[in-house]
Structure formats: C-alpha cells, structure tokens
Scaffold this active site. Structure first.
Site, PDB file in Angstrom:
ATOM      1  N   ASP A 103      47.725  25.730  65.623  1.00 17.98           N
ATOM      2  CA  ASP A 103      47.452  24.318  65.560  1.00 17.98           C
ATOM      3  C   ASP A 103      46.036  23.943  65.889  1.00 17.98           C
ATOM      4  OD1 ASP A 103      50.192  23.972  64.853  1.00 17.98           O
ATOM      5  OD2 ASP A 103      50.390  23.018  66.828  1.00 17.98           O
ATOM      6  N   ARG A 153      46.460  25.694  56.882  1.00 13.63           N
ATOM      7  CA  ARG A 153      47.209  24.282  56.780  1.00 13.63           C
ATOM      8  C   ARG A 153      46.139  23.093  56.765  1.00 13.63           C
ATOM      9  NH1 ARG A 153      49.914  22.813  62.211  1.00 13.63           N
ATOM     10  NH2 ARG A 153      51.580  24.212  61.598  1.00 13.63           N
TER      11      ARG A 153
HETATM   12  P1  FDA Z   1      49.514   9.146  56.523  1.00 10.06           P
HETATM   13  O1  FDA Z   1      49.237   9.010  58.065  1.00 10.06           O
HETATM   14  O2  FDA Z   1      48.650   8.525  55.641  1.00 10.06           O
HETATM   15  O3  FDA Z   1      50.897   8.811  56.258  1.00 10.06           O
HETATM   16  C1  FDA Z   1      51.655   8.933  54.957  1.00 10.06           C
HETATM   17  C2  FDA Z   1      53.012   8.320  55.116  1.00 10.06           C
HETATM   18  O4  FDA Z   1      53.887   9.101  55.466  1.00 10.06           O
HETATM   19  C3  FDA Z   1      52.937   6.904  55.590  1.00 10.06           C
HETATM   20  O5  FDA Z   1      52.806   6.057  55.017  1.00 10.06           O
HETATM   21  C4  FDA Z   1      54.393   7.099  56.305  1.00 10.06           C
HETATM   22  O6  FDA Z   1      55.348   6.691  55.193  1.00 10.06           O
HETATM   23  C5  FDA Z   1      54.640   8.598  56.477  1.00 10.06           C
HETATM   24  N1  FDA Z   1      54.385   9.074  57.829  1.00 10.06           N
HETATM   25  C6  FDA Z   1      53.528   9.785  58.154  1.00 10.06           C
HETATM   26  N2  FDA Z   1      53.387  10.056  59.751  1.00 10.06           N
HETATM   27  C7  FDA Z   1      54.541   9.269  60.015  1.00 10.06           C
HETATM   28  C8  FDA Z   1      55.401   9.228  61.278  1.00 10.06           C
HETATM   29  N3  FDA Z   1      54.765   9.870  62.418  1.00 10.06           N
HETATM   30  N4  FDA Z   1      56.632   8.671  61.285  1.00 10.06           N
HETATM   31  C9  FDA Z   1      57.132   8.090  60.171  1.00 10.06           C
HETATM   32  N5  FDA Z   1      56.373   8.308  58.777  1.00 10.06           N
HETATM   33  C10 FDA Z   1      55.212   8.879  58.697  1.00 10.06           C
HETATM   34  N6  FDA Z   1      47.409  17.219  63.233  1.00 10.06           N
HETATM   35  C11 FDA Z   1      46.544  17.828  63.826  1.00 10.06           C
HETATM   36  O7  FDA Z   1      45.502  17.099  64.358  1.00 10.06           O
HETATM   37  N7  FDA Z   1      46.691  19.203  64.113  1.00 10.06           N
HETATM   38  C12 FDA Z   1      47.652  19.900  63.732  1.00 10.06           C
HETATM   39  O8  FDA Z   1      47.528  21.183  64.013  1.00 10.06           O
HETATM   40  C13 FDA Z   1      48.535  19.312  62.905  1.00 10.06           C
HETATM   41  N8  FDA Z   1      49.576  19.697  62.254  1.00 10.06           N
HETATM   42  C14 FDA Z   1      50.295  19.222  61.544  1.00 10.06           C
HETATM   43  C15 FDA Z   1      51.491  20.065  60.651  1.00 10.06           C
HETATM   44  C16 FDA Z   1      52.157  19.362  59.899  1.00 10.06           C
HETATM   45  C17 FDA Z   1      53.097  20.434  59.118  1.00 10.06           C
HETATM   46  C18 FDA Z   1      51.927  18.228  59.471  1.00 10.06           C
HETATM   47  C19 FDA Z   1      52.715  17.425  58.257  1.00 10.06           C
HETATM   48  C20 FDA Z   1      51.098  17.266  60.264  1.00 10.06           C
HETATM   49  C21 FDA Z   1      50.343  17.906  61.333  1.00 10.06           C
HETATM   50  N9  FDA Z   1      49.267  17.293  61.858  1.00 10.06           N
HETATM   51  C22 FDA Z   1      48.181  17.969  62.599  1.00 10.06           C
HETATM   52  C23 FDA Z   1      49.294  15.747  61.784  1.00 10.06           C
HETATM   53  C24 FDA Z   1      48.579  15.116  60.762  1.00 10.06           C
HETATM   54  O9  FDA Z   1      47.097  15.507  61.108  1.00 10.06           O
HETATM   55  C25 FDA Z   1      48.690  13.675  60.684  1.00 10.06           C
HETATM   56  O10 FDA Z   1      48.366  12.923  61.741  1.00 10.06           O
HETATM   57  C26 FDA Z   1      50.148  13.282  60.294  1.00 10.06           C
HETATM   58  O11 FDA Z   1      50.583  14.263  59.113  1.00 10.06           O
HETATM   59  C27 FDA Z   1      49.826  12.135  59.354  1.00 10.06           C
HETATM   60  O12 FDA Z   1      49.230  11.992  58.344  1.00 10.06           O
HETATM   61  P2  FDA Z   1      49.669  12.078  56.773  1.00 10.06           P
HETATM   62  O13 FDA Z   1      49.101  13.152  56.034  1.00 10.06           O
HETATM   63  O14 FDA Z   1      51.105  12.265  56.673  1.00 10.06           O
HETATM   64  O15 FDA Z   1      49.271  10.614  56.023  1.00 10.06           O
END
Ligand code: FDA
Length: 275
Positions: A103, A153
């Site tokens: 991570d 990732r």
């Molecule tokens: P965005 O935040 O724009 O969300 C898009 C949509 O997804 C939102 O409108 C909502 O509908 C839904 N959504 C997103 N987050 C949600 C939540 N918490 N609860 C409910 N709905 C939600 N970060 C990092 O800094 N280091 C890392 O190693 C990782 N590892 C990691 C692994 C995996 C498998 C994932 C999916 C994510 C991470 N992250 C991470 C977290 C990542 O950086 C980010 O903060 C979150 O995934 C939210 O970003 P989205 O890309 O989903 O988009």
C-alpha cells in the site's frame, strides 16, 4: 459502522468473508489493519500475523493475496527492518503461489515505499505497489516501475497532502488518473490494478480492459459500491476486493469517512441505534 468496511477483528472472521467473496466470483486482498508502528515488537508481530494469514490462504485454498503497509512493518523505525519483513513475506507468498501488494501511505514514505517495491520485486518477483494519481511524482514513478514487472495498483490517493507534492483539485486528479490508467493499460510488462469506484473512470477502464490483450484487474474496497462490484463481475471482469480486518480500524475508517461525508450520517445513525 466499522463492520461495513472491515471483515471483523480476527483472521478467522476475515477468512470467512474472503471465502464468501471467492464464492461470489471475487478475488481478495487481505489487509491486516495497522500503521505508523513505532516499536519493534509490534512491527515484528505484524509480520508474524501476515505469515499466519498466508498460511491460511494456503490451507483454505483461498484466491487471495495480501496488502501490507510499510509503516506497519517498521518503515518509520528503520528501512532495513521493513526490507527484511518484505523479503520474508515475499518468500512465504511465493511458496503459497500468491502475491504481495505494498500500500502507499502519505508522502513522507513515498520514496522509501517505491524502493521497498524495487527491493522485493528483485528478490521474489511477486510484488505490487500502489501509486496515487494525485501525487505529482506519479508519472515518473510509473516510468520507473512499469519495466520491473509485478503489478501496479492505481488509486486516487487517500491522505491530505500539501500543494508541493499533490494535486489539490478533484477534477485535475481525475484527469491525472485517466492519463495514468491509459499508460498502465498500454504496458505489457506489468499487471495494472485499477482501484477506483468512480463511475466515469470505470467506464473508460472497462473500454481499455476489453481491448487489452494482457492480464489486468479491477480493485475495490470492501463495503463500497457493492452493487457496482457485482455488476463488474457479472460482466466478466476480474475484480479483487480489498478486505481489511483486525482491531486497528480507526485510521482506516477515518479515511473512508473523509472520502464520503454522507458516511458520517451512517456512522451517527449506527451510534444512536447502539449498533
Ligand atoms: P471518488 O472518491 O471520487 O469516489 C467515486 C465514488 O465512489 C463516490 O462518488 C462514491 O459513490 C463512491 N465512494 C468512494 N469512496 C467511498 C467511501 N469511502 N464510501 C462510500 N462510497 C464511496 N489510497 C492510498 O492513498 N493508498 C493506497 O494504498 C490505497 N489503496 C487502495 C486500494 C483499493 C483497492 C482501493 C479501491 C482504494 C485504495 N486507496 C488507497 C483509496 C483511494 O486512494 C481513494 O481514496 C478511494 O478509493 C476513493 O477514491 P475513488 O477512486 O473511489 O473516487
């Protein structure tokens, strides 16, 4: 509230959820919660717990890998300690036939985390690392790491970072993610893991993935947009669910709340109802 995002306090509870997810067509990445460890004893117990986790992946025949946080394994104490941990876990994972994803934490640790990936990958060739689209250095990191194999990732980034190191505007972060995802999906030497719940980016990723002639996968967090998760698997796309477990859930949950303020209402309701 934690139960929505975390598979319980124990490895047993995580194994039960992982098994059910496998049965539903998902692969899994098991994450033992914990970070910012400042004492050697806690860091070495985390490594032991991860070895136990790999043992269970093997004995239960789970389709799972592990996700590790460098500061949980001692990076904030001493980089050589984290290196030893990475090698031990890489070797055990290789024996089990699985992989280890590192991570990415906050920007104090980015360069050392990239070095850990380089080190682990050179030793056992079964590592991946998370790169954050909001970091200004990520295009250069992609160039540096794509040739090394393993998996990368791509996520947006979950920590509050200063303007000097990270893009602040959501629109610009989304555009950076789009661009970096295209770079990853064009590369054949690495396995891209597209980690987002963002509908627009997922749509583009599905198009790119359908045209790609090499392995890739989607990754999403346990408890976030489960409907979209099921839909992706039903459409035949490979999806890995990031599955945290353990008692140290507070910082993880705080990041999930920050990403979606409406989760705070869910949190408040859970508190009021005593659940
Ligand atoms: P965005 O935040 O724009 O969300 C898009 C949509 O997804 C939102 O409108 C909502 O509908 C839904 N959504 C997103 N987050 C949600 C939540 N918490 N609860 C409910 N709905 C939600 N970060 C990092 O800094 N280091 C890392 O190693 C990782 N590892 C990691 C692994 C995996 C498998 C994932 C999916 C994510 C991470 N992250 C991470 C977290 C990542 O950086 C980010 O903060 C979150 O995934 C939210 O970003 P989205 O890309 O989903 O988009």
């Amino acid at each position: 509230m934690a139960e929505r995002f975390v598979a319980g306090d124990t490895l047993d509870s995580a194994v039960a959820v992982a098994r059910a997810l496998n049965e539903g067509g998902f692969t899994v990445s098991l994450d033992l919660l914990g970070e910012e460890v400042t004492d050697v004893g806690s860091a070495s117990s985390a490594v032991d717990e991860y070895v136990a986790c790999l043992d269970r992946i093997e004995s239960e025949g789970l389709d799972a890998n592990i996700s590790i946080k460098p500061t949980q394994l001692g990076l904030a104490i001493d980089e050589s300690m984290a290196r030893k941990a990475v090698v031990r876990l890489g070797r055990r994972a290789a024996a089990v036939g699985t992989t280890v994803t590192i991570d990415m934490e906050d920007s104090r640790y980015t360069e050392a985390t990239v070095r850990l990936f380089e080190y682990g990958q050179a030793e056992t060739d079964n590592f991946g690392v998370a790169l954050q689209a909001y970091m200004k250095r990520t295009p250069a990191d992609l160039e540096r790491l794509i040739p090394l194999g393993g998996h990368i990732r791509l996520c947006k980034g979950a920590y509050v970072e200063p303007d000097e190191v990270a893009i602040q505007s959501k629109v610009v972060v989304d555009a950076a993610f789009d661009q970096q995802m295209r770079t990853l999906m064009e590369a054949e030497s690495t396995v891209p893991a597209i980690a987002t719940h963002d509908s627009d980016l997922l749509k583009t990723a599905r198009d790119l993935g359908s045209r790609r002639n090499a392995p890739f996968e989607f990754q999403m967090l346990y408890g976030v947009r489960s409907d979209v998760q099921r839909e992706l698997v039903a459409a035949g796309f490979p999806l890995r669910i990031y599955l945290p477990f353990g008692s140290q859930w507070y910082p993880y949950l705080t990041r999930r709340l920050a990403e979606r303020p409406s989760n705070a209402w869910f949190f408040a309701r859970a508190l009021l109802s005593g659940s």
